[in-house]
Design a protein around this motif. Structure first.
Motif, mmCIF file in Angstrom:
data_model
loop_
_atom_site.group_PDB
_atom_site.id
_atom_site.type_symbol
_atom_site.label_atom_id
_atom_site.label_comp_id
_atom_site.label_asym_id
_atom_site.label_seq_id
_atom_site.Cartn_x
_atom_site.Cartn_y
_atom_site.Cartn_z
ATOM 1 N N GLY A 258 -18.708 -80.386 31.431
ATOM 2 C CA GLY A 258 -18.510 -78.885 31.382
ATOM 3 C C GLY A 258 -19.103 -78.400 29.986
ATOM 4 O O GLY A 258 -19.177 -77.271 29.886
ATOM 5 N N PHE A 259 -19.831 -79.218 29.499
ATOM 6 C CA PHE A 259 -20.600 -78.869 28.258
ATOM 7 C C PHE A 259 -21.650 -77.757 28.471
ATOM 8 O O PHE A 259 -21.846 -76.670 27.689
ATOM 9 N N ARG A 260 -22.000 -77.632 29.879
ATOM 10 C CA ARG A 260 -22.965 -76.485 30.213
ATOM 11 C C ARG A 260 -22.366 -75.093 30.077
ATOM 12 O O ARG A 260 -23.082 -73.865 30.073
ATOM 13 N N ALA A 261 -20.636 -74.935 29.736
ATOM 14 C CA ALA A 261 -20.229 -73.800 29.526
ATOM 15 C C ALA A 261 -20.861 -72.874 28.247
ATOM 16 O O ALA A 261 -20.587 -71.826 27.854
ATOM 17 N N TRP A 279 -23.611 -88.787 38.064
ATOM 18 C CA TRP A 279 -23.492 -87.683 37.002
ATOM 19 C C TRP A 279 -24.449 -88.066 35.585
ATOM 20 O O TRP A 279 -24.126 -89.148 35.257
ATOM 21 N N CYS A 280 -25.469 -87.274 35.493
ATOM 22 C CA CYS A 280 -26.199 -87.303 34.421
ATOM 23 C C CYS A 280 -25.943 -86.479 33.253
ATOM 24 O O CYS A 280 -25.754 -85.196 33.767
ATOM 25 N N SER A 281 -25.639 -86.861 31.911
ATOM 26 C CA SER A 281 -25.450 -85.605 30.983
ATOM 27 C C SER A 281 -26.390 -84.628 30.800
ATOM 28 O O SER A 281 -26.288 -83.553 30.532
ATOM 29 N N LEU A 282 -27.861 -84.862 31.358
ATOM 30 C CA LEU A 282 -28.955 -84.015 31.278
ATOM 31 C C LEU A 282 -28.580 -83.016 32.028
ATOM 32 O O LEU A 282 -29.078 -81.789 32.072
ATOM 33 N N GLU A 283 -27.689 -83.072 33.279
ATOM 34 C CA GLU A 283 -27.379 -81.885 33.918
ATOM 35 C C GLU A 283 -27.007 -80.816 33.352
ATOM 36 O O GLU A 283 -26.901 -79.590 33.490
ATOM 37 N N GLU A 284 -26.067 -81.243 32.221
ATOM 38 C CA GLU A 284 -25.492 -79.942 31.333
ATOM 39 C C GLU A 284 -26.397 -79.272 30.603
ATOM 40 O O GLU A 284 -25.933 -78.123 30.104
ATOM 41 N N LEU A 285 -27.654 -79.517 30.271
ATOM 42 C CA LEU A 285 -28.495 -78.673 29.993
ATOM 43 C C LEU A 285 -28.959 -77.740 30.599
ATOM 44 O O LEU A 285 -29.739 -76.705 30.318
ATOM 45 N N GLY A 286 -29.079 -77.842 32.080
ATOM 46 C CA GLY A 286 -29.808 -77.238 32.810
ATOM 47 C C GLY A 286 -29.638 -75.561 32.593
ATOM 48 O O GLY A 286 -30.414 -74.675 32.627
ATOM 49 N N SER A 287 -28.270 -75.168 32.368
ATOM 50 C CA SER A 287 -28.121 -73.803 32.204
ATOM 51 C C SER A 287 -27.973 -73.305 30.868
ATOM 52 O O SER A 287 -28.014 -72.122 30.696
ATOM 53 N N LEU A 288 -28.263 -73.969 29.824
ATOM 54 C CA LEU A 288 -28.339 -73.627 28.511
ATOM 55 C C LEU A 288 -29.774 -72.856 28.288
ATOM 56 O O LEU A 288 -30.683 -73.373 27.605
ATOM 57 N N SER A 289 -29.876 -71.654 28.685
ATOM 58 C CA SER A 289 -30.950 -71.107 28.593
ATOM 59 C C SER A 289 -31.402 -70.474 27.039
ATOM 60 O O SER A 289 -32.672 -69.888 26.953
ATOM 61 N N GLN A 290 -30.494 -70.236 26.356
ATOM 62 C CA GLN A 290 -30.977 -69.584 25.182
ATOM 63 C C GLN A 290 -31.248 -70.540 23.997
ATOM 64 O O GLN A 290 -31.318 -70.226 22.908
ATOM 65 N N ALA A 305 -36.869 -90.182 37.038
ATOM 66 C CA ALA A 305 -37.341 -88.759 36.920
ATOM 67 C C ALA A 305 -36.835 -87.665 37.441
ATOM 68 O O ALA A 305 -36.693 -86.478 36.933
ATOM 69 N N LEU A 306 -36.053 -88.053 38.554
ATOM 70 C CA LEU A 306 -35.248 -86.832 39.179
ATOM 71 C C LEU A 306 -34.219 -86.297 38.414
ATOM 72 O O LEU A 306 -33.684 -85.177 38.330
ATOM 73 N N LEU A 307 -33.306 -87.423 37.714
ATOM 74 C CA LEU A 307 -32.313 -87.129 36.922
ATOM 75 C C LEU A 307 -32.762 -86.295 35.702
ATOM 76 O O LEU A 307 -32.119 -85.360 35.256
ATOM 77 N N SER A 308 -33.820 -86.693 34.894
ATOM 78 C CA SER A 308 -34.261 -85.893 33.747
ATOM 79 C C SER A 308 -34.914 -84.509 34.292
ATOM 80 O O SER A 308 -34.691 -83.508 33.336
ATOM 81 N N ALA A 309 -35.279 -84.570 35.421
ATOM 82 C CA ALA A 309 -35.675 -82.893 35.786
ATOM 83 C C ALA A 309 -34.332 -81.840 35.924
ATOM 84 O O ALA A 309 -34.703 -80.663 35.701
#
Length: 685
Positions: A258-261, A279-290, A305-309
């Protein structure tokens, strides 16, 4: 105003806009011995409410104010760091700022001084720095009466005890504690309801309050260097206003789901990459657009590479600083690319890094402990979208990398390159300095590559022997500083001498194959250390400062008529001054040698060494004696031909042998004693 304060500074201060005045005064709280980055300073200003925002973000306004203070010479750049990232304040200006803010602010560098001042007044802002040997300890109990504090900065030698609390400061907005033991204060931290800025850098803290979400206004958390810190509280994801989080050099290995919040994050450092099931923690970075600044570590944990993407770095259009780091499996014992990873793991890490391609707006990249053999494809000249905004590139600890990126020379804004620890690179070739699309043009039409590069550092490239850069290739016209260390380079490239005409500082340490340094016509400062084969230095017409340490074969110094200062350290096993001292005329010689050489110099005109230094205006010579390098000295000025020394006085105390005995001792020492084949053998000098 006190006569000791500079009235010209007051005029400069008076000319500042109101908001900039507040930022200037607040900067004077920065401890002298602390390195606070641009991001940290701006974050302090934001959390203190000194920035208004408006049409741009608070961070952008803060950066503008920071640069404006530089332009007005009210803060000064630390040249050790790139791109104005670290600044300091001159003592005269700092004293003025503290005078102007004296009714609300106290800045002290001594525990006892702080204790005395805190008895008499209540302050809004307090900065206490007690770092360094012999500094007085500052006790937490001294602060109990400071009920009005909004900013508290404490650095080093802080004494807290069980029962000490932060509840004394209900109005605190900014708490910055560095290099101190403060674990006892963690329990009361959640009660700081108005706290915006929390920095606990390099402290003994091992956790944060589990109910940290109750600190609803918290915007900045910095835990850099807290080596005992292991876990981020799950409730941190409820801090919707959080803008800055630094977990670098901690033991944090996971982050809450939920870090993406935390969509308001603009700076995130030390983010750990790991996998938990699917689940890969890098997913949480996807929505951090700022995000403006991001560093990711433990990338060896990412299995594809799929997970890092899923981090979606190429979509982050505001990201200007990116750090990518592996750790864990790549240890300090690596030798020339021999790592434990299998070929498959090597291919995986290359694929993972290739997908972590930033948006072209990126300005700073740091890659560390990457164990692939080829650097990411997006750094090469064949990249689909070149990193045309890149200004700073740092590549550190690359045990398997065989070649530097070949597309850097095309980047128009690149200012700083650092390579530290690339032990298998043997050659820097034409691909590094020459643009491919210009290879077939006449030399007169070639545009200079690396057009804005100002500093180049190449360290720990243990097998590097050759730098190919011929005179017809134009490059690095603005290069001001070049640092080379830990390699086998045999010669400096002709293209460097021909085209780097802005080069002012040249530093060469521990280079095993270099025989000569010639024709650096623009160099003003030259620093040489441990170059065993160096025999000749010539044609440096603008050289003003020269440092030579442990260059035993150096025989020739010539064509350096502008030389002002020569700092020379000779080996403890050399018993005479270098002959080349007769061929240069520095205004000042600073010499470190053994006691035998110093004794000869003390004899003055009767010494065989006299002709080597008597033409120099000012000579300071010291003999090494354990940790005290200045216990014995010889001071000489050519105008009076006067020698001052404490060697003769020391004879009477029995600490130094008199000259006649010293000569005998020197002759014995020159008959070098060494072990050969298990026998002690004496060789004649």
């Amino acid at each position: 105003m006190s006569d000791e304060l500079n009235y010209a500074i007051y005029l400069s201060y008076k000319d500042l806009p109101s908001c900039l005045k507040q930022c200037f005064l607040h900067f004077s709280l920065k401890p002298k011995k602390s390195e606070l980055s641009l991001g940290e300073i701006v974050s302090m200003w934001i959390c203190e409410g000194l920035l208004q925002g408006g049409s741009t973000s608070l961070e952008e306004e803060g950066k503008r104010n920071y640069k404006e203070l530089i332009l007005r010479n009210l803060i000064e750049i630390d040249p050790s760091f790139p791109s104005q990232l670290i600044c300091n304040m001159h003592d005269v200006i700092r004293s003025f700022a503290q005078f102007m803010a004296r009714d609300e602010t106290l800045v002290v560098h001594n525990g006892d001084t702080a204790k005395e001042n805190l008895k008499s007044s209540n302050f809004l802002r307090l900065s206490v720095e007690t770092k360094g040997v012999g500094s007085d300890e500052f006790e937490w109990i001294y602060l109990r009466e400071q009920k009005l504090l909004r900013s508290l900065i404490l650095t080093g030698n802080l004494k807290s005890q069980p029962g000490d609390s932060l509840t004394y400061f209900p109005s605190l907005r900014l708490l910055h504690i560095e290099s101190a033991n403060i674990a006892a204060l963690v329990e009361s931290m959640y009660q700081l309801k108005h706290l915006r800025y929390l920095a606990l850098k390099r402290t003994d803290v091992c956790r944060l309050p589990e109910n940290i979400h109750e600190m609803k206004f918290l915007q900045h958390i910095n835990l850099e260097g807290c080596e005992s810190f292991m876990k981020i509280p799950d409730s941190i994801i409820k801090l919707q206003g959080l803008r800055y989080l630094d977990m670098d050099d901690t033991r944090v290995s996971s982050i809450p789901r939920g870090f993406r919040a935390l969509t308001n994050l603009t700076s995130l450092f030390g983010f750990p990459a790991y996998i938990d099931g699917d689940w890969c923690s890098l997913e949480e970075l996807g929505s951090l657009s700022q995000l403006n600044e991001l560093s990711i570590r433990s990338l060896e944990n990412v299995s594809s590479a799929l997970l890092s993407a899923k981090a979606r770095l190429n979509a982050k259009k505001q990201l200007i600083s990116l750090g990518l780091k592996c750790d864990g499996r790549v240890g300090d014992g690596l030798v020339q690319g021999e790592v434990s990873e299998s070929k498959e793991e090597e291919q995986i890490i290359e694929a993972v890094f290739n997908v972590l391609c930033p948006h072209p707006c990126i300005e700073q990249i740091n890659i560390e402990r990457y164990f692939g053999r080829r650097l990411p494809g997006w750094m090469a000249c064949t990249a689909m979208v070149p990193l045309e905004s890149l200004k700073i590139l740092a590549l550190e600890h690359l045990p398997c990398c065989t070649q530097l990126p070949d597309g850097l020379c095309r980047l128009p804004y690149l200012e700083w390159i650092k390579v530290d620890g690339a032990p298998v690179i043997k050659c820097i070739g034409p691909e590094f300095v020459q643009q491919y699309n210009q290879l077939h043009r006449p030399s007169s039409q070639l545009a200079a590559t690396f057009p804005r590069l100002q500093k180049l550092e190449l360290h720990g490239m243990e097998e590097w022997e050759e730098w190919v850069w011929e005179t017809e290739v134009k490059a690095m016209p603005l290069l001001e500083e070049l640092c080379i260390s830990g390699c086998k380079l045999g010669r400096m490239p002709p293209g460097l001498m021909s085209h780097a005409m802005a080069l002012k500082k040249l530093e060469i340490w521990n280079v095993q194959g270099l025989h000569s340094l010639e024709n650096f016509v623009s160099v003003v400062e030259l620093d040489l250390y441990d170059i065993p084969e160096l025999g000749k230095i010539s044609n440096l017409p603008k050289l003003q400062k020269l440092q030579i340490k442990y260059c035993p074969k150096l025989e020739t110094l010539k064509d350096m008529d502008a030389l002002r200062r020569l700092e020379l350290r000779v080996s403890p096993w050399e018993y005479q001054l270098p002959v080349y001292l007769q061929t240069v005329k520095p205004s000042h010689l600073l010499l470190t040698c053994n006691l035998a050489v110093l004794t000869f110099m003390a004899e003055g005109e009767s010494s065989s060494e006299w002709g080597k230094f008597n033409h120099i205006k000012q000579v300071e010579a010291y003999a090494e004696d354990g940790q005290d390098e200045k216990k014995w000295h010889v001071l000489y000025t050519s105008e009076s031909c006067n020698i001052q020394t404490n060697i003769h006085q020391a004879w009477r105390s029995g600490e130094v042998l008199p000259t006649c005995a010293k000569r005998s001792w020197v002759r014995t020492s020159l008959s070098a004693l060494h072990f050969a084949g298990g026998r002690l053998v004496e060789e004649e000098d």
